[in-house]
Design a protein around this motif. Structure first.
Motif, PDB file in Angstrom:
ATOM      1  N   TYR A  39      83.848 -79.325  34.457  1.00  0.00           N
ATOM      2  CA  TYR A  39      83.182 -78.648  33.352  1.00  0.00           C
ATOM      3  C   TYR A  39      83.233 -79.398  32.033  1.00  0.00           C
ATOM      4  O   TYR A  39      82.544 -79.026  31.087  1.00  0.00           O
ATOM      5  N   CYS A  40      84.028 -80.439  31.952  1.00  0.00           N
ATOM      6  CA  CYS A  40      84.108 -81.260  30.746  1.00  0.00           C
ATOM      7  C   CYS A  40      84.055 -82.727  31.164  1.00  0.00           C
ATOM      8  O   CYS A  40      85.052 -83.450  31.050  1.00  0.00           O
ATOM      9  N   PRO A  41      82.916 -83.157  31.687  1.00  0.00           N
ATOM     10  CA  PRO A  41      82.851 -84.527  32.224  1.00  0.00           C
ATOM     11  C   PRO A  41      83.082 -85.576  31.148  1.00  0.00           C
ATOM     12  O   PRO A  41      82.859 -85.331  29.965  1.00  0.00           O
ATOM     13  N   SER A  42      83.532 -86.734  31.601  1.00  0.00           N
ATOM     14  CA  SER A  42      83.755 -87.838  30.672  1.00  0.00           C
ATOM     15  C   SER A  42      82.416 -88.364  30.169  1.00  0.00           C
ATOM     16  O   SER A  42      81.357 -87.987  30.649  1.00  0.00           O
ATOM     17  N   ALA A  43      82.488 -89.258  29.222  1.00  0.00           N
ATOM     18  CA  ALA A  43      81.273 -89.816  28.638  1.00  0.00           C
ATOM     19  C   ALA A  43      80.534 -90.720  29.616  1.00  0.00           C
ATOM     20  O   ALA A  43      79.367 -91.019  29.414  1.00  0.00           O
ATOM     21  N   SER A  45      78.504 -91.399  32.786  1.00  0.00           N
ATOM     22  CA  SER A  45      77.687 -90.600  33.701  1.00  0.00           C
ATOM     23  C   SER A  45      77.984 -90.976  35.149  1.00  0.00           C
ATOM     24  O   SER A  45      78.547 -92.033  35.438  1.00  0.00           O
ATOM     25  N   SER A  46      77.599 -90.107  36.053  1.00  0.00           N
ATOM     26  CA  SER A  46      77.836 -90.369  37.467  1.00  0.00           C
ATOM     27  C   SER A  46      77.062 -91.600  37.937  1.00  0.00           C
ATOM     28  O   SER A  46      77.524 -92.334  38.813  1.00  0.00           O
ATOM     29  N   GLU A  47      75.892 -91.841  37.350  1.00  0.00           N
ATOM     30  CA  GLU A  47      75.108 -93.024  37.723  1.00  0.00           C
ATOM     31  C   GLU A  47      75.841 -94.302  37.326  1.00  0.00           C
ATOM     32  O   GLU A  47      75.913 -95.256  38.100  1.00  0.00           O
ATOM     33  N   VAL A  48      76.399 -94.311  36.132  1.00  0.00           N
ATOM     34  CA  VAL A  48      77.131 -95.484  35.662  1.00  0.00           C
ATOM     35  C   VAL A  48      78.390 -95.678  36.500  1.00  0.00           C
ATOM     36  O   VAL A  48      78.735 -96.790  36.885  1.00  0.00           O
ATOM     37  N   ARG A  49      79.069 -94.573  36.798  1.00  0.00           N
ATOM     38  CA  ARG A  49      80.267 -94.657  37.625  1.00  0.00           C
ATOM     39  C   ARG A  49      79.935 -95.242  39.003  1.00  0.00           C
ATOM     40  O   ARG A  49      80.673 -96.076  39.528  1.00  0.00           O
ATOM     41  N   ALA A  50      78.793 -94.848  39.584  1.00  0.00           N
ATOM     42  CA  ALA A  50      78.376 -95.376  40.885  1.00  0.00           C
ATOM     43  C   ALA A  50      78.107 -96.877  40.804  1.00  0.00           C
ATOM     44  O   ALA A  50      78.468 -97.638  41.713  1.00  0.00           O
ATOM     45  N   ILE A  51      77.489 -97.310  39.727  1.00  0.00           N
ATOM     46  CA  ILE A  51      77.222 -98.744  39.535  1.00  0.00           C
ATOM     47  C   ILE A  51      78.534 -99.511  39.441  1.00  0.00           C
ATOM     48  O   ILE A  51      78.703-100.565  40.070  1.00  0.00           O
ATOM     49  N   ILE A  52      79.465 -98.988  38.676  1.00  0.00           N
ATOM     50  CA  ILE A  52      80.762 -99.647  38.524  1.00  0.00           C
ATOM     51  C   ILE A  52      81.463 -99.758  39.870  1.00  0.00           C
ATOM     52  O   ILE A  52      82.009-100.811  40.218  1.00  0.00           O
ATOM     53  N   GLU A  53      81.448 -98.685  40.649  1.00  0.00           N
ATOM     54  CA  GLU A  53      82.101 -98.706  41.960  1.00  0.00           C
ATOM     55  C   GLU A  53      81.455 -99.722  42.893  1.00  0.00           C
ATOM     56  O   GLU A  53      82.144-100.439  43.624  1.00  0.00           O
TER      57      GLU A  53
END
Length: 68
Positions: A39-43, A45-53
């Motif tokens: 409910y309080c996601p970090s700055a 985004s899930s798309e950026v996190r996927a790219i990083i992974e």
């Protein structure tokens, strides 16, 4: 810091406790982390996190060599 109380049935608490023990955290920290991440996601985004992974997986051999 605010404190809240949540009532859980024994079966749910037992499942949470097993997960918390496997993760090496307290049940309270597990629940707080779950609520915060949902409910309080970090700055980031899930798309950026996927790219990083994906990049980390692609360059894992390079990271291992650099760590030596």
């Amino acid at each position: 810091m605010t404190t809240i109380a949540v009532s859980l049935d024994d079966q749910t608490y037992a499942r949470l406790k097993a997960v918390a023990e496997a993760e090496g955290v307290s049940v309270e920290d597990l629940v707080a982390g779950s609520v915060t991440s949902q409910y309080c996601p970090s700055a980031v985004s899930s798309e950026v996190r996927a790219i990083i992974e994906r990049q980390m997986e692609s360059y894992r051999p390079v990271f291992r060599r650099l760590a030596e």
